[in-house]
Write a protein that holds these residues in place. Structure first.
Motif, PDB file in Angstrom:
ATOM      1  N   ASP A 187       0.785  -1.118   0.167  1.00 21.15           N
ATOM      2  CA  ASP A 187      -0.061   0.038  -0.019  1.00 21.15           C
ATOM      3  C   ASP A 187       0.728   1.274   0.005  1.00 21.15           C
ATOM      4  N   ARG A 188       1.871   1.258   0.733  1.00 26.15           N
ATOM      5  CA  ARG A 188       2.730   2.404   0.908  1.00 26.15           C
ATOM      6  C   ARG A 188       3.618   2.596  -0.481  1.00 26.15           C
ATOM      7  N   LEU A 189       3.729   1.530  -1.342  1.00 27.70           N
ATOM      8  CA  LEU A 189       4.357   1.521  -2.709  1.00 27.70           C
ATOM      9  C   LEU A 189       3.602   2.176  -3.532  1.00 27.70           C
ATOM     10  N   HIS A 190       2.090   1.637  -3.403  1.00 27.36           N
ATOM     11  CA  HIS A 190       1.051   2.137  -4.272  1.00 27.36           C
ATOM     12  C   HIS A 190       0.909   3.616  -3.959  1.00 27.36           C
ATOM     13  N   ALA A 191       0.749   4.256  -2.858  1.00 26.00           N
ATOM     14  CA  ALA A 191       0.688   5.489  -2.392  1.00 26.00           C
ATOM     15  C   ALA A 191       1.827   6.380  -2.995  1.00 26.00           C
ATOM     16  N   ALA A 192       3.156   5.746  -3.025  1.00 23.83           N
ATOM     17  CA  ALA A 192       4.143   6.700  -3.616  1.00 23.83           C
ATOM     18  C   ALA A 192       3.970   6.691  -5.167  1.00 23.83           C
ATOM     19  N   ASN A 193       3.437   5.697  -5.601  1.00 23.66           N
ATOM     20  CA  ASN A 193       3.371   5.521  -7.146  1.00 23.66           C
ATOM     21  C   ASN A 193       2.197   6.730  -7.595  1.00 23.66           C
ATOM     22  N   ASP A 194       0.987   6.811  -6.560  1.00 23.50           N
ATOM     23  CA  ASP A 194       0.111   7.463  -6.842  1.00 23.50           C
ATOM     24  C   ASP A 194       0.586   9.178  -6.688  1.00 23.50           C
ATOM     25  N   TYR A 195       1.385   9.146  -5.830  1.00 25.95           N
ATOM     26  CA  TYR A 195       2.139  10.705  -5.597  1.00 25.95           C
ATOM     27  C   TYR A 195       2.638  11.062  -6.801  1.00 25.95           C
ATOM     28  N   LYS A 196       3.449  10.063  -7.269  1.00 21.76           N
ATOM     29  CA  LYS A 196       4.433  10.415  -8.384  1.00 21.76           C
ATOM     30  C   LYS A 196       3.390  10.711  -9.668  1.00 21.76           C
ATOM     31  N   ILE A 197       2.517  10.016  -9.745  1.00 20.68           N
ATOM     32  CA  ILE A 197       1.739  10.283 -11.009  1.00 20.68           C
ATOM     33  C   ILE A 197       0.797  11.619 -10.768  1.00 20.68           C
ATOM     34  N   ASN A 198       0.529  11.942  -9.654  1.00 24.85           N
ATOM     35  CA  ASN A 198      -0.113  13.051  -9.403  1.00 24.85           C
ATOM     36  C   ASN A 198       0.668  14.330  -9.761  1.00 24.85           C
TER      37      ASN A 198
END
Length: 295
Positions: free
Chosen positions: A116-127
């Motif tokens: 979940d932490r990795l997904h959140a980091a990826n989502d932040y980079k995408i944003n």
């Protein structure tokens, strides 16, 4: 000002660098999609399997059924009691199960938190990438609008020049005022002395031209007009009736001082629209208003 410009330029450079890095990472993820199941160790697989099994209705039903059978056989006495009440062996088995199940479940939860932490980091980079892309798009649109405005101005200027050339080779029209007077010499002296005009030549053939700045005033002998001429005044009627000649000057006070010496009755008046003017009547009755210019 220079420090602000330098800071803004550094910010834009940093954003452009970050955008390039995020684009590279995103392209790599598209080319090489990651499969989390392939990167799991044997222990992580066992922990996930135990957590998935114990967190299901199937496990609850099976364990409930076993507990009822265990308790029923030891209570009814149909067979030899291997675990009589209070079911110490059953409590021991359940304690062992709870002691080993808790670490398995916690390991599975920790791994899920990492995912979940990795997904959140990826989502932040995408944003962040989306925000930078939108800002870059806005800058390009603004630049495009600026170029379109400049191109539109050039086209309007070219079209204006073309219209002027088609309308007469770019030549501008002029306006000349002609007055028909009874005595050219007297009228010439009036316009020279009172209003500052200059005669371009001596009166000849019943005509004299007078100028002041960009204004041209022609004086014509009224006697040369036919009786039925449209501008011929009727007997006893003042010349120029219904017409006001307006002369705009830079220094209305100086013109007033010059005209007052010839017509002491004229007055310098301040008008409601913010200008000052005075009025004089030439020897033939033409009504002349001298006013200042708007600044």
């Amino acid at each position: 000002m220079n420090d602000t410009k330098q800071a803004n330029q550094q910010t834009r450079d940093a954003e452009a660098k970050l955008l390039r890095e995020l684009r590279i990472v995103r392209r790599r993820q598209r080319r090489e999609p990651s499969d989390p199941a392939k990167s799991l160790t044997r222990g992580q697989r066992i922990a996930d399997m135990v957590a998935a099994t114990m967190g299901s209705w199937r496990f609850i039903i099976i364990q409930t059924t076993i507990l009822f059978i265990w308790i029923g056989l030891n209570v009814l006495g149909l067979i030899q009691h291997w675990d009589p009440y209070p079911f110490i062996l059953l409590n021991l088995a359940l304690s062992f199960q709870a002691a080993y199940a808790a670490p398995f479940i916690m390991m599975s939860q920790n791994r899920q938190q990492d995912i979940d932490r990795l997904h959140a980091a990826n989502d932040y980079k995408i944003n962040v990438k989306a925000e930078l892309e939108i800002e870059l798009l806005h800058e390009k649109i603004e630049l495009l609008h600026t170029k379109l405005d400049a191109l539109r101005e050039k086209e309007v200027l070219a079209l204006t020049n073309a219209v002027q050339q088609l309308g007469g080779g770019g030549a501008q029209a002029g306006l000349r005022l002609e007055l028909f007077v009874n005595d050219i010499a007297r009228s010439r002296d009036f316009y020279q002395s009172a209003l500052g005009f200059t005669a371009s030549g001596a009166a000849s053939g019943g005509y004299v031209a007078m100028t002041r700045g960009g204004i041209t005033l022609s004086l014509n002998d009224r006697a040369q007009l036919p009786a039925d001429h449209p501008v011929q005044a009727m007997s006893g009627e003042r010349l120029g009736r219904g017409v006001e000649i307006v002369l705009e000057v830079d220094d209305v006070e100086a013109d007033f001082a010059r005209a007052q010496s010839l017509q002491p009755g004229c007055e310098l008046t301040s008008q409601p629209w913010g200008l000052r003017d005075f009025r004089v009547i030439d020897p033939d009755g033409y009504y002349v208003r001298v006013t200042g210019r708007r600044t």
